[in-house]
Design an enzyme around this catalytic site. Structure first.
Site, short mmCIF file in Angstrom:
data_model
loop_
_atom_site.label_atom_id
_atom_site.label_comp_id
_atom_site.label_asym_id
_atom_site.label_seq_id
_atom_site.Cartn_x
_atom_site.Cartn_y
_atom_site.Cartn_z
N GLU A 86 69.96 123.65 -5.12
CA GLU A 86 68.74 124.25 -5.62
C GLU A 86 68.34 125.54 -4.89
OE1 GLU A 86 67.08 123.16 -8.28
OE2 GLU A 86 68.52 121.55 -8.58
N SER A 477 40.39 61.91 -20.32
CA SER A 477 39.82 61.11 -19.21
C SER A 477 39.68 61.89 -17.91
CB SER A 477 40.69 59.87 -18.98
OG SER A 477 40.59 59.00 -20.09
#
Length: 851
Positions: A86, A477
């Site tokens: 780059e 229950s």
């Protein structure tokens, strides 16, 4: 010489004019240029990460994947690759490379794209402050910003901005994230070939990435390696070796260390509610939950195993599909394998199209023998399912019926069938199927409400609906301990006698007779409250509610955190017609475990920002008796300087203010209900007629006397529950169908499977409790045996089993029972009730005194 001097003058004038023009242009743009000062104190946008309490990554949320790196964390080879590719003169120029710029301008004039105009500094300027539009104005602004950046930051700082900011495809921003996305590794674990692939991405991440186009990525990698070689960063040998390496990238998600998607989503939703979407996805929050890997994994495994066991005993619903339907194989009387043989491409494609769920993975049947089948899995792996892995698969008919057990493999599968299989611990394979029933399990600390484990379904991939927090189901229950708790507040004791006999009650509103019944439909006559709860007697629960009243009962139940709108305002409440979530049920049961306090469940233990600073620390209200004065019923949560010995304080010494939980029932009430729930597991009497044992007796396999629990089954067995606890842990397990048309049903004996199989009607103890037992076996291993503490004002006296009155006998007709002071019986039994104990009957005159 004259021409040279003339040329120099012209050049100087042009240079001065150009400089003045650029300066004027700069002055005209300066006010519009963004300030680069923000780069000095940059806050990276990073995703939210969710962790277990022991620091394992559970999940990651956020559109941008970013793992910020420091300069020391970046491999030198990556820096070399970026500079060579780059900006090879990065450490020499002042933000703009005159040589590169001149080459680019010359190329434009000649009609060629020479590149090289953008330095790393210019790319940083563009990535942080500008758009990607291709205009001369943007390029000029980019140059000016580069000057500012170079003045403000060092070269190393600029390079790190580039390394952490650049977009590299697949939502990866920065090279730290790219290493994870493409290779599933830390950036320092990459080799030269892999680094070169990543270094080539900035040019065109969408077209050069190795997942989308391996060939282009390989070509770009060669360019990077060539430039590194020319620049002297690598040797010829390193160049040749890296250039020849295969492209090994494939897409990886976040490096998940603990699979707990329901927990992750619960934390995710809480963070969204607390901070909003933008901050949640960009601020880099690290969210540490209260679950641990050991307990969460155990809960997941317990739920999955229980669902598979339930599903498979109800029969095989057939293969997912078939590549060669059975009728298509009967061509010219050929065998299945001879008729239209499967191609490798067919198998590979269909396996790629079918999902895996938990341990269930797709497979294709490639051969059927007498008592086995051959299957092909992904990656071209071949395996065999022997008869033990097939024998369970009798046909599913409906929730209540199963077909005949298979005798040979061809009764179950055929060539070309697409199925799901699981690999067992001994490496053998077993035929499987995706369960149609659903389940949930949640475990809390009764001391402070910390969620220790939670699983909201068989597979998050199958269904993201979290049944722990979102599914309001009838509790059956499981409601009874709360009804009995209300009864104790209204004068009843564990020794009180209530008539276990059928109820026939005219219902004016419906115009029919209401007949609540026991399940199973057996009745014992007069029965003590302790035994009634242990045996889950429906009619006694109704009689207790009738005695204290619906309004009083609902008022008592809402103190446990239950919403009054979820509680039916009629006598069916005693039978469990209320609809609650498993988390609500577990929270209610925690009150009995902790001695009477209402705790508030919480999942997030702390939150850290991206710098590691703690920005939130949980400070839950604690259920601790020393924290509050005695008899302070109804007192709200409050703060005090009292230092409790709870784990929350010990692990978070920065908390100096202890929030104390609200006491909602007395410690005596909580203790007595816990004793009755302990009887549901441990008590039994086979000398009585009829003999009995508590509904939760299967939990005895844990060999822990310090546990208590309650089963629950709704009408038609649409829902089954088991909630149970030790002093330090409460866990609720639920199983049922999301589709209300289904019931849990029943099964008959499978001759292929031998003695150790579950048959008959499904209910709480058979369908939900096995998951609870499997989980608690792991969880209790790290919890010392701790008896439930006897509170003050509780006494133990010997009573007559048949009447609940005081007795002087010490034989099997008597036992010790707990009472609150002021509620101890005063009468002694006056008759020999041995026959009543054995027959289950009572004297008529005593029976008439009770309802």
């Amino acid at each position: 010489m004259f021409l040279i001097k003339k040329l120099l003058k012209v050049s100087l004038i042009v240079f001065i004019l150009a400089f003045i023009s650029v300066y004027i242009l700069y002055l005209s743009m300066r006010s519009d240029l963004p300030s680069v000062d923000s780069l000095k104190d940059l806050h990276w946008q990073t995703p939210m990460q969710v962790y277990s309490r022991d620091g394992l990554l559970i999940s990651q949320f956020g559109e941008k994947k970013r793992i910020p790196l420091t300069f020391e964390q970046v491999p030198q080879q990556l820096i070399d690759a970026l500079l060579a590719t780059e900006d090879d003169r990065f450490y020499l120029h002042f933000g703009v490379d005159p040589i590169g710029m001149g080459r680019a301008i010359l190329g434009k004039l000649m009609g060629q794209d020479k590149g090289g105009a953008s330095t790393i500094t210019m790319q940083v300027a563009r990535n942080f402050f500008l758009t990607r539009e291709v205009t001369y104005t943007r390029k000029i602004r980019e140059i000016f910003l580069s000057f500012h950046i170079e003045k403000l930051l060092s070269k190393d700082e600029i390079l790190m901005l580039y390394i952490n900011k650049i977009e590299l495809g697949h939502r990866a921003f920065g090279f730290g994230a790219a290493a994870q996305v493409y290779y599933g590794k830390n950036i320092k674990q990459l080799n030269l070939a892999q680094i070169a692939v990543l270094a080539g991405l900035p040019k065109a991440p969408s077209t050069l990435n190795p997942i989308r186009s391996p060939s282009r990525a390989k070509a770009r990698r060669a360019v990077v390696l060539q430039r590194m070689l020319v620049s002297g960063y690598i040797s010829e040998q390193e160049y040749q070796s890296a250039k020849a390496a295969p492209i090994s990238a494939k897409k990886h998600g976040a490096e998940i260390e603990l699979n707990a998607p329901y927990i992750a989503e619960m934390a995710h939703q809480e963070i969204l509610k607390r901070y909003g979407k933008e901050k949640a996805y960009t601020e880099g929050y690290k969210v540490f939950t209260t679950v641990t890997a050991k307990l969460q994994t155990a809960a997941q495994q317990a739920l999955v195993n229980n669902l598979l066991n339930y599903d498979q005993r109800h029969g095989f619903r057939g293969p997912l599909n078939s590549l060669r339907p059975k009728q298509a194989t009967k061509i010219n009387k050929l065998t299945e394998q001879q008729a239209q043989l499967l191609t490798q491409d067919e198998i590979t494609n269909v396996l790629a199209q079918n999902n895996s769920y938990q341990m269930l993975v797709p497979a294709v049947v490639t051969a059927v023998e007498n008592k086995s089948v051959t299957i092909q899995l992904r990656n071209n792996e071949l395996a065999t399912i022997d008869w033990p892995g097939l024998a369970w698969a009798r046909p599913y008919i409906n929730d209540q019926k199963q077909g005949r057990p298979p005798k040979v493999a061809s009764d179950i599968l055929h060539y070309g069938d697409i199925i799901l299989v699981s690999k067992m611990a001994d490496s053998s394979y077993r035929l499987g199927q995706l369960p149609t029933a659903s389940a949930a399990i949640v475990s809390l600390s009764p001391d402070d409400g910390a969620i220790k484990a939670a699983v909201g379904g068989f597979s998050f991939k199958q269904s993201q609906f979290n049944r722990v927090t979102q599914a309001k189901r009838q509790v059956g229950s499981n409601i009874k301990p709360f009804i009995y708790s209300a009864a104790l507040e209204h004068g009843f004791t564990l020794a009180s006698l209530v008539n276990d006999a059928p109820i026939n009650q005219w219902d004016r509103s419906s115009g029919v007779v209401w007949r609540p019944r026991n399940s199973p439909e057996t009745y014992a006559g007069l029965l003590r409250v302790r035994l009634a709860l242990a045996q889950s007697k429906n009619v006694i629960a109704v009689r207790l509610l009738q005695s204290i009243g619906v309004t009083n009962t609902i008022k008592h139940l809402t103190a446990f955190g239950f919403n009054a709108n979820d509680l039916p305002h009629n006598e069916t409440l005693a039978l469990g017609s209320a609809s609650l979530t498993p988390l609500e049920v577990a929270t209610g049961f925690a009150t009995f475990a902790n001695g009477g306090f209402l705790i508030e469940p919480y999942l997030i233990e702390r939150i850290e920002n991206s710098d590691g600073d703690v920005i939130y620390q949980a400070n839950p209200a604690l259920a601790c008796d020393p924290c509050l004065p005695a008899n302070n019923l109804g007192m709200p949560a409050q703060e005090t300087d009292f230092q409790d010995s709870s784990s929350t304080l010990a692990e978070n010494p920065q908390i100096t203010k202890v929030k104390q939980a609200t006491r909602i029932i007395s410690p005596q009430n909580a203790f007595l209900i816990t004793q009755a729930l302990n009887s549901a597991i441990w008590d039994a009497d086979w000398t009585a007629k009829p003999g009995w044992q508590g509904t939760g007796w299967r939990a005895r396999t844990l060999k822990r006397r310090d546990i208590a629990g309650k089963t629950g089954t709704t009408n038609e067995a649409k829902d089954a529950w088991f909630s149970g606890f030790s002093r330090r842990l409460i866990t609720t397990s639920w199983i049922g169908f999301d589709d209300p048309r289904h019931i849990l049903g029943q099964t008959v004996y499978n001759n292929n499977l031998g003695k150790n199989q579950t048959t008959g009607k499904e209910f709480g103890a058979k369908s939900a409790q096995p998951a609870w037992i499997e989980f608690m076996r792991v969880a209790l291993a790290d919890i010392e045996v701790e008896a439930f503490q006897l509170p003050v004002d509780i006494v133990s006296v010997r009573i007559d089993k048949a009447t609940g009155k005081l007795t002087t006998k010490t034989d099997r007709t008597s036992q010790f029972e707990y009472f609150r002071l002021g509620h101890v019986p005063t009468d002694y039994v006056s008759a020999d009730n041995t026959s009543a104990i054995l027959s289950g009957s009572m004297q008529k005159e005593e029976e008439e005194e009770l309802f």
